[in-house]
Scaffold this active site. Sequence first.
Site, PDB file in Angstrom:
ATOM      1  CG  PHE A  34      -2.189   0.729   1.043  1.00  0.00           C
ATOM      2  CD1 PHE A  34      -3.254   0.168   0.367  1.00  0.00           C
ATOM      3  CD2 PHE A  34      -2.324   2.008   1.538  1.00  0.00           C
ATOM      4  CE1 PHE A  34      -4.437   0.864   0.184  1.00  0.00           C
ATOM      5  CE2 PHE A  34      -3.500   2.715   1.361  1.00  0.00           C
ATOM      6  CZ  PHE A  34      -4.557   2.144   0.681  1.00  0.00           C
ATOM      7  CB  SER A  57       0.916  -1.144   7.981  1.00  0.00           C
ATOM      8  OG  SER A  57       1.789  -0.372   7.187  1.00  0.00           O
ATOM      9  CG  ASP A  66      -2.649  -7.149   5.303  1.00  0.00           C
ATOM     10  OD1 ASP A  66      -3.668  -7.713   5.740  1.00  0.00           O
ATOM     11  OD2 ASP A  66      -2.680  -6.165   4.539  1.00  0.00           O
ATOM     12  CB  CYS A  92       3.859   4.678   3.804  1.00  0.00           C
ATOM     13  SG  CYS A  92       3.389   6.379   3.558  1.00  0.00           S
ATOM     14  CB  VAL A  93      -0.599   4.165   7.744  1.00  0.00           C
ATOM     15  CG1 VAL A  93      -2.109   4.239   7.892  1.00  0.00           C
ATOM     16  CG2 VAL A  93      -0.120   2.722   7.786  1.00  0.00           C
ATOM     17  CB  ILE A  94      -1.486   8.512   3.668  1.00  0.00           C
ATOM     18  CG1 ILE A  94      -0.022   8.417   3.225  1.00  0.00           C
ATOM     19  CG2 ILE A  94      -2.040   9.906   3.405  1.00  0.00           C
ATOM     20  CD1 ILE A  94       0.198   8.625   1.751  1.00  0.00           C
ATOM     21  CG  ASP A 145     -12.105  11.688   3.749  1.00  0.00           C
ATOM     22  OD1 ASP A 145     -11.265  12.606   3.856  1.00  0.00           O
ATOM     23  OD2 ASP A 145     -12.652  11.376   2.674  1.00  0.00           O
ATOM     24  CG  HIS A 189      -8.811   2.440   7.918  1.00  0.00           C
ATOM     25  ND1 HIS A 189      -9.361   1.240   8.314  1.00  0.00           N
ATOM     26  CD2 HIS A 189      -7.817   2.135   7.046  1.00  0.00           C
ATOM     27  CE1 HIS A 189      -8.734   0.253   7.694  1.00  0.00           C
ATOM     28  NE2 HIS A 189      -7.795   0.769   6.921  1.00  0.00           N
ATOM     29  CG  LEU A 220       6.787   0.840  14.226  1.00  0.00           C
ATOM     30  CD1 LEU A 220       5.903  -0.276  13.699  1.00  0.00           C
ATOM     31  CD2 LEU A 220       6.146   1.485  15.444  1.00  0.00           C
TER      32      LEU A 220
END
Length: 140
Positions: free
Chosen positions: A11, A43, A45, A67-69, A72, A75, A100
């Site tokens: 992702f 991430s 998973d 990388c988690v952006i 809205d 989540h 991490l």
Amino acid sequence: MVNLGFVIAEFNRDLTYMMEKLAEEHAQFLGANVVCKVMVPGSFDMPLAIKTLLKKDNIDAVVTIGCVIEGDTEHDEIVVQNAARKIADLSLEFEKPVALGISGPGMTRMQAEDRIDYGKSAVEAAVKMVKRINDIKNSN
């Protein structure tokens, strides 16, 4: 030599690719060997792939790259908090470092681009922890 396994999220792959390349370069600089790379969808998973790598005798530590952006909803926070908690649990369960290298939550795409060095920092932490844990085990 420290043997590392990488678990990399697909992702936001354009960003995790840059993170991965910096992490690989830094591992080489530190004299560490990346013996295995596992790609996972995201991430969230990562834990199963991490656990599988930690079971391998030739893996001293695992480096996570993700990388988690911010979206809205909340989540992104749920994903990172749950992943981080499980990653820490696996490190303790297998008595091997799991670093991490996941950027986020709560960041914009621009902030994510500024944080591509998280993978490099995770490699640094993993190598340091392997050496320090070995020092403790070998001390009187």
